[in-house]
Design a protein around this motif. Structure first.
Motif, mmCIF file in Angstrom:
data_model
loop_
_atom_site.group_PDB
_atom_site.id
_atom_site.type_symbol
_atom_site.label_atom_id
_atom_site.label_comp_id
_atom_site.label_asym_id
_atom_site.label_seq_id
_atom_site.Cartn_x
_atom_site.Cartn_y
_atom_site.Cartn_z
ATOM 1 N N PRO A 252 0.798 -1.228 0.000
ATOM 2 C CA PRO A 252 0.000 0.000 0.000
ATOM 3 C C PRO A 252 0.833 1.282 0.000
ATOM 4 C CG PRO A 252 -0.186 -1.147 2.104
ATOM 5 C CD PRO A 252 0.609 -2.026 1.189
ATOM 6 N N ARG A 253 2.113 1.183 0.324
ATOM 7 C CA ARG A 253 2.963 2.375 0.281
ATOM 8 C C ARG A 253 3.315 2.785 -1.149
ATOM 9 N NH1 ARG A 253 7.380 0.323 4.166
ATOM 10 N NH2 ARG A 253 6.099 -1.532 4.124
ATOM 11 N N LEU B 96 4.272 -12.000 3.396
ATOM 12 C CA LEU B 96 3.624 -10.761 2.966
ATOM 13 C C LEU B 96 2.802 -10.130 4.090
ATOM 14 C CD1 LEU B 96 2.542 -12.105 -0.504
ATOM 15 C CD2 LEU B 96 4.266 -10.336 -0.108
ATOM 16 N N ALA B 97 2.068 -10.935 4.824
ATOM 17 C CA ALA B 97 1.231 -10.412 5.910
ATOM 18 C C ALA B 97 2.081 -9.777 7.007
ATOM 19 C CB ALA B 97 0.363 -11.530 6.482
ATOM 20 N N ALA B 98 3.280 -10.298 7.251
ATOM 21 C CA ALA B 98 4.166 -9.732 8.271
ATOM 22 C C ALA B 98 4.586 -8.308 7.924
ATOM 23 C CB ALA B 98 5.406 -10.617 8.433
ATOM 24 N N ARG B 99 4.495 -7.947 6.666
ATOM 25 C CA ARG B 99 4.830 -6.596 6.207
ATOM 26 C C ARG B 99 3.596 -5.707 6.107
ATOM 27 N NH1 ARG B 99 8.167 -10.247 5.446
ATOM 28 N NH2 ARG B 99 10.367 -9.914 5.044
ATOM 29 N N ASP B 100 2.473 -6.208 6.631
ATOM 30 C CA ASP B 100 1.191 -5.488 6.603
ATOM 31 C C ASP B 100 0.676 -5.234 5.199
ATOM 32 O OD1 ASP B 100 0.861 -5.397 9.370
ATOM 33 O OD2 ASP B 100 2.127 -3.614 9.529
ATOM 34 N N PHE B 101 1.003 -6.136 4.262
ATOM 35 C CA PHE B 101 0.472 -6.038 2.913
ATOM 36 C C PHE B 101 -0.881 -6.733 2.874
ATOM 37 C CE2 PHE B 101 4.979 -6.172 0.824
ATOM 38 C CZ PHE B 101 5.264 -4.927 1.345
#
Length: 76
Positions: free
Chosen positions: A32-33, A57-62
């Motif tokens: 999202p960035r 991916l989820a660990a990076r808040d994607f």
């Protein structure tokens, strides 16, 4: 690699580095960035690496969505 949600694929190899197994899952995600809400990327995964790639991916808040990968010619 980005695919339409219902776009069939021939065969695909798992996106996990070093894995040569046939992919059976699609993992749609975006950063999202740098990506707008309508821009997603697609990774594919074998059964063994599906959770690993999703968690990476989820660990990076994607935002992440996991769906079965449809083979070419599969019923829609």
């Amino acid at each position: 690699m980005s695919l339409a949600q219902d776009e069939p694929v021939a065969s695909a190899t798992c996106s996990r580095a070093g894995c040569r197994a046939e992919a059976t899952w699609r993992i749609d995600w975006r950063n999202p960035r740098i990506h707008t809400a309508d821009r997603t990327k697609t990774w594919v995964a074998c059964d063994e690496h599906r959770d690993y790639l999703r968690e990476f991916l989820a660990a990076r808040d994607f935002p992440v969505a996991v769906e079965p990968l449809r083979a070419s010619g599969a019923a829609r």
